[in-house]
Design a protein around this motif. Structure first.
Motif, PDB file in Angstrom:
ATOM      1  N   GLY A  70      63.169  25.948  97.647  1.00  0.00           N
ATOM      2  CA  GLY A  70      61.921  26.833  98.305  1.00  0.00           C
ATOM      3  C   GLY A  70      61.746  28.278  99.023  1.00  0.00           C
ATOM      4  O   GLY A  70      62.337  28.831  98.670  1.00  0.00           O
ATOM      5  N   ALA A  71      59.960  28.399  99.141  1.00  0.00           N
ATOM      6  CA  ALA A  71      59.725  29.550  99.373  1.00  0.00           C
ATOM      7  C   ALA A  71      61.236  30.520 100.402  1.00  0.00           C
ATOM      8  O   ALA A  71      60.509  32.391 100.672  1.00  0.00           O
ATOM      9  N   SER A  72      61.504  30.126 101.635  1.00  0.00           N
ATOM     10  CA  SER A  72      62.804  30.395 102.312  1.00  0.00           C
ATOM     11  C   SER A  72      63.834  30.172 102.155  1.00  0.00           C
ATOM     12  O   SER A  72      65.021  31.012 102.970  1.00  0.00           O
ATOM     13  N   ILE A 110      45.702  26.484  99.602  1.00  0.00           N
ATOM     14  CA  ILE A 110      47.571  26.968  99.569  1.00  0.00           C
ATOM     15  C   ILE A 110      47.727  28.013  98.823  1.00  0.00           C
ATOM     16  O   ILE A 110      47.313  28.401  98.093  1.00  0.00           O
ATOM     17  N   CYS A 111      48.856  28.811  99.127  1.00  0.00           N
ATOM     18  CA  CYS A 111      49.385  30.122  98.961  1.00  0.00           C
ATOM     19  C   CYS A 111      49.434  29.562  97.224  1.00  0.00           C
ATOM     20  O   CYS A 111      49.816  28.605  96.834  1.00  0.00           O
ATOM     21  N   TYR A 112      49.102  31.145  96.691  1.00  0.00           N
ATOM     22  CA  TYR A 112      50.441  31.194  95.090  1.00  0.00           C
ATOM     23  C   TYR A 112      51.286  31.105  95.049  1.00  0.00           C
ATOM     24  O   TYR A 112      52.125  29.803  94.247  1.00  0.00           O
ATOM     25  N   ALA A 113      52.348  31.303  96.090  1.00  0.00           N
ATOM     26  CA  ALA A 113      53.703  30.514  96.005  1.00  0.00           C
ATOM     27  C   ALA A 113      53.843  28.960  95.304  1.00  0.00           C
ATOM     28  O   ALA A 113      54.920  29.164  95.336  1.00  0.00           O
ATOM     29  N   THR A 114      52.784  28.527  96.927  1.00  0.00           N
ATOM     30  CA  THR A 114      53.791  26.951  96.933  1.00  0.00           C
ATOM     31  C   THR A 114      53.083  26.875  95.235  1.00  0.00           C
ATOM     32  O   THR A 114      53.411  25.687  95.145  1.00  0.00           O
ATOM     33  N   THR A 115      51.727  27.424  94.984  1.00  0.00           N
ATOM     34  CA  THR A 115      51.018  26.417  93.855  1.00  0.00           C
ATOM     35  C   THR A 115      52.308  26.769  92.527  1.00  0.00           C
ATOM     36  O   THR A 115      52.134  25.806  91.622  1.00  0.00           O
ATOM     37  N   THR A 166      53.241  37.739 111.256  1.00  0.00           N
ATOM     38  CA  THR A 166      52.470  36.546 110.010  1.00  0.00           C
ATOM     39  C   THR A 166      52.238  37.007 108.728  1.00  0.00           C
ATOM     40  O   THR A 166      51.507  37.849 108.629  1.00  0.00           O
ATOM     41  N   CYS A 167      52.728  35.755 107.651  1.00  0.00           N
ATOM     42  CA  CYS A 167      52.475  36.194 106.136  1.00  0.00           C
ATOM     43  C   CYS A 167      50.751  36.318 106.295  1.00  0.00           C
ATOM     44  O   CYS A 167      49.435  35.970 106.600  1.00  0.00           O
ATOM     45  N   PRO A 168      50.141  37.379 105.807  1.00  0.00           N
ATOM     46  CA  PRO A 168      49.089  37.868 104.979  1.00  0.00           C
ATOM     47  C   PRO A 168      48.073  36.524 104.318  1.00  0.00           C
ATOM     48  O   PRO A 168      46.861  36.382 105.557  1.00  0.00           O
ATOM     49  N   LEU A 169      48.421  35.911 104.282  1.00  0.00           N
ATOM     50  CA  LEU A 169      48.061  34.866 103.662  1.00  0.00           C
ATOM     51  C   LEU A 169      47.927  33.481 104.782  1.00  0.00           C
ATOM     52  O   LEU A 169      46.585  33.111 104.669  1.00  0.00           O
ATOM     53  N   VAL A 170      48.653  33.794 105.333  1.00  0.00           N
ATOM     54  CA  VAL A 170      48.339  32.566 106.644  1.00  0.00           C
ATOM     55  C   VAL A 170      47.289  33.051 107.106  1.00  0.00           C
ATOM     56  O   VAL A 170      46.264  32.630 108.144  1.00  0.00           O
ATOM     57  N   THR A 171      46.782  34.508 108.149  1.00  0.00           N
ATOM     58  CA  THR A 171      46.357  35.193 109.069  1.00  0.00           C
ATOM     59  C   THR A 171      44.843  35.261 107.702  1.00  0.00           C
ATOM     60  O   THR A 171      43.904  35.205 108.882  1.00  0.00           O
ATOM     61  N   PHE A 217      61.895  32.765  97.391  1.00  0.00           N
ATOM     62  CA  PHE A 217      61.706  34.026  98.278  1.00  0.00           C
ATOM     63  C   PHE A 217      60.205  33.949  97.625  1.00  0.00           C
ATOM     64  O   PHE A 217      59.668  34.720  96.462  1.00  0.00           O
ATOM     65  N   CYS A 218      58.952  33.747  98.741  1.00  0.00           N
ATOM     66  CA  CYS A 218      57.943  34.129  98.344  1.00  0.00           C
ATOM     67  C   CYS A 218      57.403  35.575  99.192  1.00  0.00           C
ATOM     68  O   CYS A 218      58.424  36.551  99.821  1.00  0.00           O
ATOM     69  N   ALA A 219      56.693  36.471  98.384  1.00  0.00           N
ATOM     70  CA  ALA A 219      56.354  38.059  99.454  1.00  0.00           C
ATOM     71  C   ALA A 219      55.879  37.716 100.774  1.00  0.00           C
ATOM     72  O   ALA A 219      56.459  38.552 101.765  1.00  0.00           O
ATOM     73  N   GLY A 220      55.317  36.772 100.767  1.00  0.00           N
ATOM     74  CA  GLY A 220      55.541  36.817 102.809  1.00  0.00           C
ATOM     75  C   GLY A 220      56.592  36.605 104.025  1.00  0.00           C
ATOM     76  O   GLY A 220      57.394  37.016 104.749  1.00  0.00           O
ATOM     77  N   VAL A 221      58.063  36.038 102.662  1.00  0.00           N
ATOM     78  CA  VAL A 221      59.249  35.724 103.332  1.00  0.00           C
ATOM     79  C   VAL A 221      59.616  36.328 103.327  1.00  0.00           C
ATOM     80  O   VAL A 221      60.577  37.244 104.588  1.00  0.00           O
ATOM     81  N   VAL A 222      59.679  37.411 102.403  1.00  0.00           N
ATOM     82  CA  VAL A 222      60.168  38.374 101.989  1.00  0.00           C
ATOM     83  C   VAL A 222      60.096  39.854 102.911  1.00  0.00           C
ATOM     84  O   VAL A 222      60.509  40.426 104.096  1.00  0.00           O
ATOM     85  N   GLN A 233      46.447  24.636 105.715  1.00  0.00           N
ATOM     86  CA  GLN A 233      47.876  25.131 105.683  1.00  0.00           C
ATOM     87  C   GLN A 233      48.501  25.508 104.544  1.00  0.00           C
ATOM     88  O   GLN A 233      47.482  25.143 102.946  1.00  0.00           O
ATOM     89  N   THR A 234      49.087  26.620 103.980  1.00  0.00           N
ATOM     90  CA  THR A 234      49.381  27.108 102.753  1.00  0.00           C
ATOM     91  C   THR A 234      50.361  26.705 102.567  1.00  0.00           C
ATOM     92  O   THR A 234      50.092  26.665 100.627  1.00  0.00           O
ATOM     93  N   THR A 235      51.266  25.388 103.152  1.00  0.00           N
ATOM     94  CA  THR A 235      52.413  24.702 102.107  1.00  0.00           C
ATOM     95  C   THR A 235      51.974  23.629 101.515  1.00  0.00           C
ATOM     96  O   THR A 235      53.326  23.176 101.911  1.00  0.00           O
ATOM     97  N   LEU A 236      51.039  23.179 101.280  1.00  0.00           N
ATOM     98  CA  LEU A 236      51.230  21.407 101.902  1.00  0.00           C
ATOM     99  C   LEU A 236      51.538  21.099  99.545  1.00  0.00           C
ATOM    100  O   LEU A 236      51.221  22.236  98.835  1.00  0.00           O
TER     101      LEU A 236
HETATM  102 FE1  SF4 Z   1      52.906  33.458 102.886  1.00  0.00          FE
HETATM  103 FE2  SF4 Z   1      52.406  31.197 100.852  1.00  0.00          FE
HETATM  104 FE3  SF4 Z   1      55.069  33.029 101.794  1.00  0.00          FE
HETATM  105 FE4  SF4 Z   1      53.636  30.976 103.686  1.00  0.00          FE
HETATM  106  S1  SF4 Z   1      54.585  29.933 101.407  1.00  0.00           S
HETATM  107  S2  SF4 Z   1      55.220  32.652 103.777  1.00  0.00           S
HETATM  108  S3  SF4 Z   1      51.874  31.423 103.546  1.00  0.00           S
HETATM  109  S4  SF4 Z   1      53.186  33.633 100.260  1.00  0.00           S
END
Ligand code: SF4
Length: 319
Positions: free
Chosen positions: A272-274, A200-205, A101-106, A16-21, A170-173
């Motif tokens: 994965g983040a989800s 590309i977001c911190y969680a993906t990286t 919507t995740c703030p990093l997508v916004t 889990f990333c912050a956007g999913v939580v 996209q944030t998850t590449l």
């Molecule tokens: Fe947000 Fe990144 Fe999580 Fe997608 S993977 S929900 S952009 S923190």
């Protein structure tokens, strides 16, 4: 009978990333505050286990807003973001919309809007059909954003004005694949405007960074995640690219193909983040039934990102 030994290298950060939580919390809080049903447009995050758990608590998942009846029940937009037309349609019907919507997508949506205002044509690097890409393209009028997926797509690009171009991603590449596409873009269009900070977001990286460290040290890698989860698919690809030829995306322990993992001695696991941690534990337990397991945590980054609940829920949050 003695079990064979197995070293498990557990990638961290994972899961889990912050956007999913935040998105899952939004559905749970909406249920706690307003009661069932709570409608959710699309999978709130790409994980069947999460979706099924929320269904049991009273969430109803729909593909389109048209499936939501008129009334006061909340309707939540998923973490991937939605085209502008969706909140507009919800407002026109006076639905109680909550945007998860995740703030990093916004942030990417905003960047694209700023470029558009400044008269730039936008190149979006992403995967066709992914909900995040649909949402980002849907922030702007048709024809103002061009999607590219590969270096070959960049070679084929024929923008009307080659001087006023900008790109977002996209944030998850895959960090590495995207670098190649960006380099191709910059080589073809030297004046293309780049994001101030990586899209590309911190969680993906971070999750890819941990897999890069672990993959060369193991015979196999399990990525806990769903096939429709972009960031999970990228983790599997990163493991393969780093030389781990047996890399599999697995949703739950029951999906493990034991004919593949029977004779390995070193296994990497990430998520994965989800994907919830409970599924990682379930998979470790399944291996522990067959092997004498030693688990080592391999951490490559610390994470302390937190996003507050969507505005519509913030003041009433319970628990
Ligand atoms: Fe947000 Fe990144 Fe999580 Fe997608 S993977 S929900 S952009 S923190």
């Amino acid at each position: 009978m003695t079990k064979p030994p197995l070293d498990i290298l557990l990638c961290a950060p994972r899961g889990f990333c912050a956007g999913v939580v935040r998105a899952i919390d939004a559905v749970e809080q909406a249920l706690a505050i307003h009661g069932a049903p709570v409608y959710v447009r699309h999978e709130i995050v790409h994980n069947k286990y999460v979706v099924e758990s929320l269904k049991k608590k009273g969430a109803i998942f729909v593909r389109e807003l048209g499936e939501v009846p008129d009334g006061d029940a909340p309707v939540i937009f998923s973490a991937h973001g939605v085209p502008k037309s969706v909140p507009e349609a919800a407002a026109a019907r006076r639905l109680f919309a909550i945007d998860a919507t995740c703030p990093l997508v916004t942030k990417v949506h905003r960047e694209a809007q700023v470029h558009h205002k400044r008269g730039r044509h936008i190149i979006l690097i992403g995967h066709a059909g992914h909900p995040e890409v649909v949402g980002t393209m849907g922030q702007l009028p048709e024809g103002t954003v061009t999607l590219v997926e590969t270096v070959e797509d960049v070679a084929r690009l024929e923008p009307v004005d080659t001087k006023d171009l900008a790109f977002v991603t996209q944030t998850t590449l895959s960090v590495d694949d995207t670098r190649e596409v960006i380099e191709a873009l910059q080589a073809r269009f030297p004046s293309v405007v780049s994001p101030h900070k990586e899209d590309i977001c911190y969680a993906t990286t971070n999750r890819q960074g941990a897999v890069k460290r672990v993959a060369p040290q193991v015979e196999a890698m399990i990525v806990v995640g769903s096939p429709n989860s972009s960031n999970s698919q990228r983790l599997r690809e990163v493991a393969e690219r780093e030389g781990c030829t047996l890399a599999r995306l697995i949703l739950r322990a029951e999906d493990i193909d034991w004919s593949l993992f029977g004779s390995i001695r070193r296994l990497g696991i990430t998520a994965g983040a989800s994907a919830p941690e409970i599924l990682v534990e379930e998979i470790i337990d399944a291996f522990a039934e067959r092997f004498e397991v030693q688990v080592e945590n391999v951490s490559t980054a610390d994470e302390n990102v937190f996003f507050p609940l969507p505005r519509e829920l913030r003041d009433q949050a319970v628990g």
